[in-house]
Design a protein around this motif. Structure first.
Motif, PDB file in Angstrom:
ATOM      1  N   THR A  10      25.751  17.475  70.221  1.00  0.00           N
ATOM      2  CA  THR A  10      26.798  18.702  68.897  1.00  0.00           C
ATOM      3  C   THR A  10      25.378  18.841  67.605  1.00  0.00           C
ATOM      4  OG1 THR A  10      28.903  18.083  69.664  1.00  0.00           O
ATOM      5  CG2 THR A  10      28.602  18.822  67.561  1.00  0.00           C
ATOM      6  N   TRP A  21      34.471  10.279  62.492  1.00  0.00           N
ATOM      7  CA  TRP A  21      35.822  10.901  63.375  1.00  0.00           C
ATOM      8  C   TRP A  21      35.818  10.608  64.659  1.00  0.00           C
ATOM      9  CZ3 TRP A  21      37.592  13.887  67.155  1.00  0.00           C
ATOM     10  CH2 TRP A  21      38.907  14.524  66.637  1.00  0.00           C
ATOM     11  N   TRP A  22      34.218  10.884  65.512  1.00  0.00           N
ATOM     12  CA  TRP A  22      34.419  10.629  67.291  1.00  0.00           C
ATOM     13  C   TRP A  22      35.003   8.930  67.388  1.00  0.00           C
ATOM     14  CZ3 TRP A  22      36.645  13.547  70.722  1.00  0.00           C
ATOM     15  CH2 TRP A  22      36.275  15.051  70.484  1.00  0.00           C
ATOM     16  N   GLN A  25      37.855   7.730  67.694  1.00  0.00           N
ATOM     17  CA  GLN A  25      38.788   8.495  68.712  1.00  0.00           C
ATOM     18  C   GLN A  25      38.663   7.322  69.633  1.00  0.00           C
ATOM     19  OE1 GLN A  25      41.042  10.427  66.823  1.00  0.00           O
ATOM     20  NE2 GLN A  25      40.182  10.128  64.974  1.00  0.00           N
ATOM     21  N   THR A  26      37.311   6.780  70.011  1.00  0.00           N
ATOM     22  CA  THR A  26      36.350   6.590  71.063  1.00  0.00           C
ATOM     23  C   THR A  26      36.382   4.951  70.935  1.00  0.00           C
ATOM     24  OG1 THR A  26      34.544   6.925  70.603  1.00  0.00           O
ATOM     25  CG2 THR A  26      35.694   8.467  71.779  1.00  0.00           C
ATOM     26  N   LEU A  46      33.626   5.184  76.082  1.00  0.00           N
ATOM     27  CA  LEU A  46      32.368   6.555  76.433  1.00  0.00           C
ATOM     28  C   LEU A  46      31.629   6.267  77.627  1.00  0.00           C
ATOM     29  CD1 LEU A  46      31.326   7.876  72.726  1.00  0.00           C
ATOM     30  CD2 LEU A  46      32.975   9.075  74.058  1.00  0.00           C
ATOM     31  N   LEU A  50      27.328   9.503  73.089  1.00  0.00           N
ATOM     32  CA  LEU A  50      27.118  11.170  72.080  1.00  0.00           C
ATOM     33  C   LEU A  50      26.557  11.377  70.886  1.00  0.00           C
ATOM     34  CD1 LEU A  50      31.558  11.511  71.990  1.00  0.00           C
ATOM     35  CD2 LEU A  50      29.666  12.707  73.280  1.00  0.00           C
ATOM     36  N   LEU A  81      45.496  12.563  68.219  1.00  0.00           N
ATOM     37  CA  LEU A  81      44.220  12.918  67.941  1.00  0.00           C
ATOM     38  C   LEU A  81      44.895  14.462  67.367  1.00  0.00           C
ATOM     39  CD1 LEU A  81      42.805  13.074  71.202  1.00  0.00           C
ATOM     40  CD2 LEU A  81      42.161  12.040  69.157  1.00  0.00           C
ATOM     41  N   ALA A  86      42.420  16.552  64.672  1.00  0.00           N
ATOM     42  CA  ALA A  86      42.199  17.379  65.637  1.00  0.00           C
ATOM     43  C   ALA A  86      43.327  18.591  65.170  1.00  0.00           C
ATOM     44  CB  ALA A  86      41.737  16.679  66.589  1.00  0.00           C
ATOM     45  N   ASP A 104      38.082  19.069  67.249  1.00  0.00           N
ATOM     46  CA  ASP A 104      37.582  18.404  66.102  1.00  0.00           C
ATOM     47  C   ASP A 104      37.024  18.569  64.940  1.00  0.00           C
ATOM     48  OD1 ASP A 104      34.844  19.360  65.706  1.00  0.00           O
ATOM     49  OD2 ASP A 104      34.044  17.954  67.269  1.00  0.00           O
TER      50      ASP A 104
END
Length: 117
Positions: A10, A21-22, A25-26, A46, A50, A81, A86, A104
């Motif tokens: 991204t 942040w991601w 979350q994961t 995952l 990412l 989230l 989010a 996000d």
């Protein structure tokens, strides 16, 4: 010869912040490369890596590529989230299948569905 998916990247103006942040979350680990210019997540929940690449300007308009994520409890995961930063884009679907489109903290849209995807 066949291609395999190695990573989803991204573009972002703040690669470290978005990767962090991601990662939260994961459950993934953040691997910072090139002094914050390219940050990758490894592990956690995952199935593929990412990555977040620092750019001067993000491409305007709607995402052409987005993540479709699943959760055992859709409503609880969406609430988690949202509490984590989010934003809600739309609740979608019907009785047989529901999903929620979120964004996000930097506006990248992603979808979350229940386990019946």
């Amino acid at each position: 010869m066949a291609l395999t998916l190695g990573m989803v990247t991204t573009d972002t103006t703040d690669a470290r912040a978005l990767a962090s942040w991601w990662a939260e979350q994961t459950g993934a680990e953040v691997h910072d490369s090139y002094d914050g210019g390219f940050v990758m997540l490894i592990g956690g929940t995952l199935p593929v890596r990412l990555a977040f690449q620092k750019v001067d300007e993000v491409t305007p308009g709607k995402n052409r590529l987005h993540l479709d994520l699943t959760a055992p409890d859709l409503d609880a995961e969406v609430e988690r989230l949202l509490a984590a930063g989010a934003s809600l884009v739309a609740r979608r679907g019907g009785e047989s299948f529901r999903w929620v489109t979120l964004a996000d903290p930097q506006g990248n849209e992603f979808c979350v569905s229940g386990p019946d995807f």
